[in-house]
Design a protein around this motif. Structure first.
Motif, PDB file in Angstrom:
ATOM      1  N   ILE A   1      -9.743   4.795  -0.534  1.00 26.03           N
ATOM      2  CA  ILE A   1      -9.473   4.240  -1.739  1.00 26.03           C
ATOM      3  C   ILE A   1     -10.938   3.177  -2.116  1.00 26.03           C
ATOM      4  O   ILE A   1     -11.107   3.361  -3.430  1.00 26.03           O
ATOM      5  CB  ILE A   1      -8.401   3.192  -1.688  1.00 26.03           C
TER       6      ILE A   1
ATOM      7  N   GLN B   1      -6.952   7.913   4.289  1.00 26.14           N
ATOM      8  CA  GLN B   1      -7.363   8.257   2.856  1.00 26.14           C
ATOM      9  C   GLN B   1      -7.994   7.408   2.055  1.00 26.14           C
ATOM     10  O   GLN B   1      -7.520   6.093   1.742  1.00 26.14           O
ATOM     11  CB  GLN B   1      -5.709   8.752   2.409  1.00 26.14           C
TER      12      GLN B   1
ATOM     13  N   THR C   1       0.772  -1.293  -0.037  1.00 26.49           N
ATOM     14  CA  THR C   1      -0.041  -0.087   0.013  1.00 26.49           C
ATOM     15  C   THR C   1       1.014   1.193  -0.132  1.00 26.49           C
ATOM     16  O   THR C   1       1.938   1.324   0.419  1.00 26.49           O
ATOM     17  CB  THR C   1      -1.041  -0.089   1.231  1.00 26.49           C
ATOM     18  N   GLN C   2       0.254   2.296  -0.517  1.00 26.18           N
ATOM     19  CA  GLN C   2       0.890   3.684  -0.509  1.00 26.18           C
ATOM     20  C   GLN C   2       0.377   4.654   0.148  1.00 26.18           C
ATOM     21  O   GLN C   2       0.765   5.892   0.348  1.00 26.18           O
ATOM     22  CB  GLN C   2       1.116   4.266  -2.009  1.00 26.18           C
ATOM     23  N   ASN C   3      -1.164   4.602   0.291  1.00 25.83           N
ATOM     24  CA  ASN C   3      -1.915   5.661   0.938  1.00 25.83           C
ATOM     25  C   ASN C   3      -1.733   5.830   2.407  1.00 25.83           C
ATOM     26  O   ASN C   3      -1.453   4.593   3.112  1.00 25.83           O
ATOM     27  CB  ASN C   3      -3.668   5.251   0.574  1.00 25.83           C
ATOM     28  N   ASN C   4      -2.331   6.678   2.925  1.00 22.25           N
ATOM     29  CA  ASN C   4      -1.924   7.154   4.368  1.00 22.25           C
ATOM     30  C   ASN C   4      -3.300   6.602   5.164  1.00 22.25           C
ATOM     31  O   ASN C   4      -4.415   6.453   4.370  1.00 22.25           O
ATOM     32  CB  ASN C   4      -1.794   8.429   4.739  1.00 22.25           C
TER      33      ASN C   4
ATOM     34  N   ASP D   1     -10.344   3.288   3.662  1.00 21.43           N
ATOM     35  CA  ASP D   1      -8.706   3.478   3.519  1.00 21.43           C
ATOM     36  C   ASP D   1      -7.980   2.106   3.508  1.00 21.43           C
ATOM     37  O   ASP D   1      -6.919   1.963   3.016  1.00 21.43           O
ATOM     38  CB  ASP D   1      -8.109   4.141   4.493  1.00 21.43           C
TER      39      ASP D   1
ATOM     40  N   ASP E   1      -2.374   0.670  11.380  1.00 13.38           N
ATOM     41  CA  ASP E   1      -1.507   1.781  10.735  1.00 13.38           C
ATOM     42  C   ASP E   1      -0.123   1.004  10.146  1.00 13.38           C
ATOM     43  O   ASP E   1       0.453   0.326  10.788  1.00 13.38           O
ATOM     44  CB  ASP E   1      -1.056   2.927  11.628  1.00 13.38           C
TER      45      ASP E   1
END
Length: 224
Positions: free
Chosen positions: A157, A155, A149-152, A204, A211
């Motif tokens: 998706i 955020q 993954t790259q989103n925080n 997200d 996290d």
């Protein structure tokens, strides 16, 4: 001839007597005329003074000028008085461990033993328990998913069109001991595309408060 030799002998004896140095009289003493006379005078003064009298055994010191006396007086005044008083009193008193009356008023050995026994009877022994086992068999591990993954966090998706999704997430997340276990169950149940158990209300891809940042940071440090 004999008379001339006798005259020379007498002259030589006279010259020898003149060259011989004079030896001082050691019995004269120091600072007074005769030590014998001084000793006799001292014995008379002791006898006259009687027992317990104080008699000087040395002749008086020669007088000095006023400047020397002043220097001696100034030096004596500059010396601090370190004399120890005759009696030393402690205003705060002695400690309890040195005061017999204070110790006698405290608990006895038997009373202390009884108190220790009473405290021990109230002890509770907590036996260690086994750690809960982590669920296994998930198709995707947390580390693999985090690195993919790259989103925080927060955020979105994925679409989540379920009314009351936030309240449902709060109720369902409370059932898991840790965010890692919630995320594992979320992935096992079809996440992140599906939100079958309502653990990802904002879409997200992260269940509850899980996290992926720590996993990403550890992988980045290892690669560097």
């Amino acid at each position: 001839m004999i008379g001339r030799a006798s005259l020379l002998l007498v002259s030589f004896a006279a010259l020898s007597a003149c060259d011989q140095p004079t030896v001082p009289d050691s019995g004269a003493g120091v600072g007074f005329g005769s030590y014998t006379a001084y000793q006799a005078q001292r014995e008379q003064e002791l006898i006259a003074g009687g027992e317990g009298s104080s008699v000087s055994v040395l002749p008086p010191r020669a007088s000095t000028d006023s400047s020397t006396d002043q220097l001696i007086a100034d030096a004596a005044a500059a010396i601090p008085n370190t004399a120890v008083p005759a009696t030393v009193e402690n205003s705060v008193g002695i400690s309890a461990e040195n005061d017999f009356d204070a110790v006698a008023g405290e608990r006895s050995i038997e009373e202390d033993a009884a108190r220790v026994a009473a405290n021990r009877s109230q002890y509770q022994v907590v036996e260690p328990t086994a750690l809960p086992s982590r669920p296994s068999g998930s198709t995707t591990s947390l580390v693999t998913f985090a690195l993919s993954t790259q989103n925080n966090v927060g955020q979105p998706i994925y679409k989540r069109l379920i009314p009351g999704a936030a309240a449902r997430q709060a109720r369902n997340c409370a059932k898991y001991p840790s965010p890692d276990l919630a995320q594992e169950d979320f992935l096992k149940s079809g996440g992140p595309e599906r939100n079958a158990k309502g653990l990802d209300a904002d879409g997200d891809g992260f269940a509850c408060s899980w996290d992926p940042a720590p996993f990403r940071l550890a992988a980045s440090a290892r690669n560097n």
